[in-house]
Every structure is written in C-alpha cells, then in structure tokens.
Scaffold this active site. Structure first.
Site, mmCIF file in Angstrom:
data_model
loop_
_atom_site.group_PDB
_atom_site.id
_atom_site.type_symbol
_atom_site.label_atom_id
_atom_site.label_comp_id
_atom_site.label_asym_id
_atom_site.label_seq_id
_atom_site.Cartn_x
_atom_site.Cartn_y
_atom_site.Cartn_z
ATOM 1 N N GLU A 163 -0.574 1.114 -9.933
ATOM 2 C CA GLU A 163 0.433 0.340 -8.968
ATOM 3 C C GLU A 163 -0.512 -0.256 -7.868
ATOM 4 O OE1 GLU A 163 4.634 0.476 -6.498
ATOM 5 O OE2 GLU A 163 3.137 1.958 -6.180
ATOM 6 N N TRP A 214 8.607 -0.954 -11.481
ATOM 7 C CA TRP A 214 9.040 -2.172 -10.882
ATOM 8 C C TRP A 214 9.984 -2.795 -11.867
ATOM 9 C CZ3 TRP A 214 9.034 -4.015 -6.029
ATOM 10 C CH2 TRP A 214 8.201 -3.317 -5.358
ATOM 11 N N TYR A 231 3.860 -7.276 -2.064
ATOM 12 C CA TYR A 231 2.783 -6.471 -1.047
ATOM 13 C C TYR A 231 1.387 -7.219 -1.425
ATOM 14 C CZ TYR A 231 6.395 -3.025 -0.751
ATOM 15 O OH TYR A 231 7.395 -2.197 -0.548
ATOM 16 N N CYS A 251 9.220 -2.538 1.894
ATOM 17 C CA CYS A 251 9.420 -1.253 2.547
ATOM 18 C C CYS A 251 8.427 -0.788 3.352
ATOM 19 C CB CYS A 251 9.909 -0.333 1.583
ATOM 20 S SG CYS A 251 11.238 -0.732 0.579
ATOM 21 N N ARG A 286 9.591 0.624 7.113
ATOM 22 C CA ARG A 286 10.775 0.247 7.941
ATOM 23 C C ARG A 286 11.790 1.119 6.992
ATOM 24 N NH1 ARG A 286 14.066 -2.583 4.440
ATOM 25 N NH2 ARG A 286 13.100 -3.430 2.580
ATOM 26 N N ASP A 323 12.829 5.923 0.960
ATOM 27 C CA ASP A 323 13.533 6.544 -0.178
ATOM 28 C C ASP A 323 12.659 7.960 -0.031
ATOM 29 O OD1 ASP A 323 14.413 8.105 -2.295
ATOM 30 O OD2 ASP A 323 14.202 6.068 -3.624
#
Length: 265
Positions: free
Chosen positions: A59, A81, A95, A147, A167, A170
């Site tokens: 990733e 994803w 990103y 995130c 921000r 999980d």
C-alpha cells in the site's frame, strides 16, 4: 506497541458513544498523541494480533507511485481498497496523488514529497518539511476523504523524526496499518537523506472503536504483547522511487493469531 494498546484502553474507559457516516456507531475520544521510538531498531507493529505487513508495504509503495487505480494492489493480492474502488478499480486522487502530484493553479503538478526531501538535505532545520493530503478542491473526486491528512519531518542531529496528524482513526482495523506505514515511510526517507530514524509522533483527532469491534478489541487487550520485531531495508537503495516490497524485511515478527472484524465503509 504499548502506546497503541494504551490508546485502545483509554477509548474503552473514556470514550463517548457517537453516530458516524457509516451508520455503525462508535466509541470515540477527541485528541490523543502517541510516540514510537524508531532509533532502537525496533519496528512499531502490533503483536497482539497479526498485521498484514506485506499488504501494508505494498500500500505504501502504491501511495509513492501516485496511482489512482488499485490494479497494482490487486496484482499483489492486496484488497484493502476494494470496498471503495469503482468497478474499474478507480479510487480518485487519494494520498499518493496529493503527496507526489498536487495540482497547481497553473495546471502543473507538484511533488510535495520530493520537495521536502530536497529541503531536508539543503535546510534540515526548516520547520516546513510538511506534506498534506487534504486538498479541499479534490475531496469530492476521492473515494474516501483522507484520514491521515498531513505529516511533517523533523531533523535533530543525525536523526529524522516524523509527526502525523490523523483526523479520523479506526483504531482496530486502520490504525495499526497507519502506524506501521508511517514508521516505514520515515525509515525510507531517513535512508535516502542519510539520516537515522528517530521518532514517530502520531496525533489523532477523532480516535474511535466501532461498536461492532468492541468485543474483538477486548480480546486483543487480554493478550500479552511480544517483543517488537526489527526492520531491515536493502542498503543499496538510495532513492525513494526505487523501493520495492522485496527491499523490506521484517525480522523476528512474533505475534498472536489474527483477529478479524467488519470494515465500516
């Protein structure tokens, strides 16, 4: 990963019940910071369950390739994803695109990460070694708003540290991946600028445990952690764009069995 386990316990003990975008519901706290020492050679990967380390490496490399399609991931049997991709595997300018190819008003593209690496070499004491993924003008094109929205590098002597702001977090599924990914990115950048890894400072905004993860989190907290493994990078690699998954080796990773929970999409 003691700081991570302490965060889980903090949310269990102090979190408030909240509704959320996915409709699942969470136990949440706002504002929390963890620190991980990378200078001792130990790599911050969770041992109270198995982390899919190879998937995390792929990733991060996918991010560094600035791709908007999941084909690289699926070719390497990584499917994290898939829930957000369209039928063609597109996820939008996430990103990596923002890190490596931020659109400029003139119609060009700006490689934030390459600029920061150059800055670290030329002006290590600058307070502007910062990369942002929160491109407001392109949020509506992204399958999922970022995130982990920004990170900043900090040089002290011969050590390079990284601070991250996330921000939305999980804590059971995403955060162990995120911590390991930014620790690895810090090690990558330290390698190419000729520094040693220093510290990963991770700051959370909304840190939450989904309501349907609570039981498995309690099971994880009941397990005794193992010693952290060590990371080994191919010493011949000296460019960020040259790193491949086979250049990254995690040694002596001892862990408890995997724990699974549903993803809130």
């Amino acid at each position: 990963m003691k700081p991570y386990l302490e965060l889980l316990r903090h949310v269990i003990d102090n979190g408030v019940r909240k509704t959320d975008r996915t409709g699942t519901g969470t136990l949440s706290v706002f504002g929390y910071q963890t620190r991980f020492d990378l200078s001792n050679g130990r790599f911050p990967v969770v041992t109270t369950k198995k982390l899919a380390f190879r998937a995390m490496v792929h990733e991060l490399i996918w991010f560094l390739r600035a791709e908007t399609n999941t084909s690289y991931l699926t070719q390497n049997d990584v499917h994290i994803w898939d829930p957000w991709a369209d039928p063609n595997g597109e996820v939008g300018p996430l990103y990596g695109v923002q890190w490596r190819s931020w659109p400029t008003p003139e119609g060009g593209r700006l490689d934030q990460l390459a600029q920061v690496i150059d800055q670290i070499r030329v002006d290590p004491n600058s307070r502007r070694h910062l990369v942002s993924a929160w491109n407001v003008s392109e949020l509506n094109q992204m399958a999922l708003a970022p995130c982990h929205v920004l990170f900043q590098f900090y040089v002290a002597g011969d050590h390079l540290s990284c601070g991250v702001y996330q921000r939305s977090a999980d804590l059971f599924l995403g955060v162990p991946f995120n911590i390991a990914s930014y620790a690895l990115l810090t090690c990558f950048v330290a390698k190419v600028v000729g520094k040693k890894p220093g510290e990963l400072v991770y700051t959370f905004g909304d840190a939450h445990i989904y309501s349907n993860h609570l039981d498995v989190v309690l099971e994880q907290l009941s397990r005794e952690p193992y010693p952290a493994p060590t990371l080994r990078l191919n010493p011949a690699i000296d460019s960020l764009d040259d790193f491949r998954a086979e250049h990254v080796v995690l040694e002596n990773y001892v862990h408890h069995p995997a724990l699974k929970a549903p993803v809130a999409v």
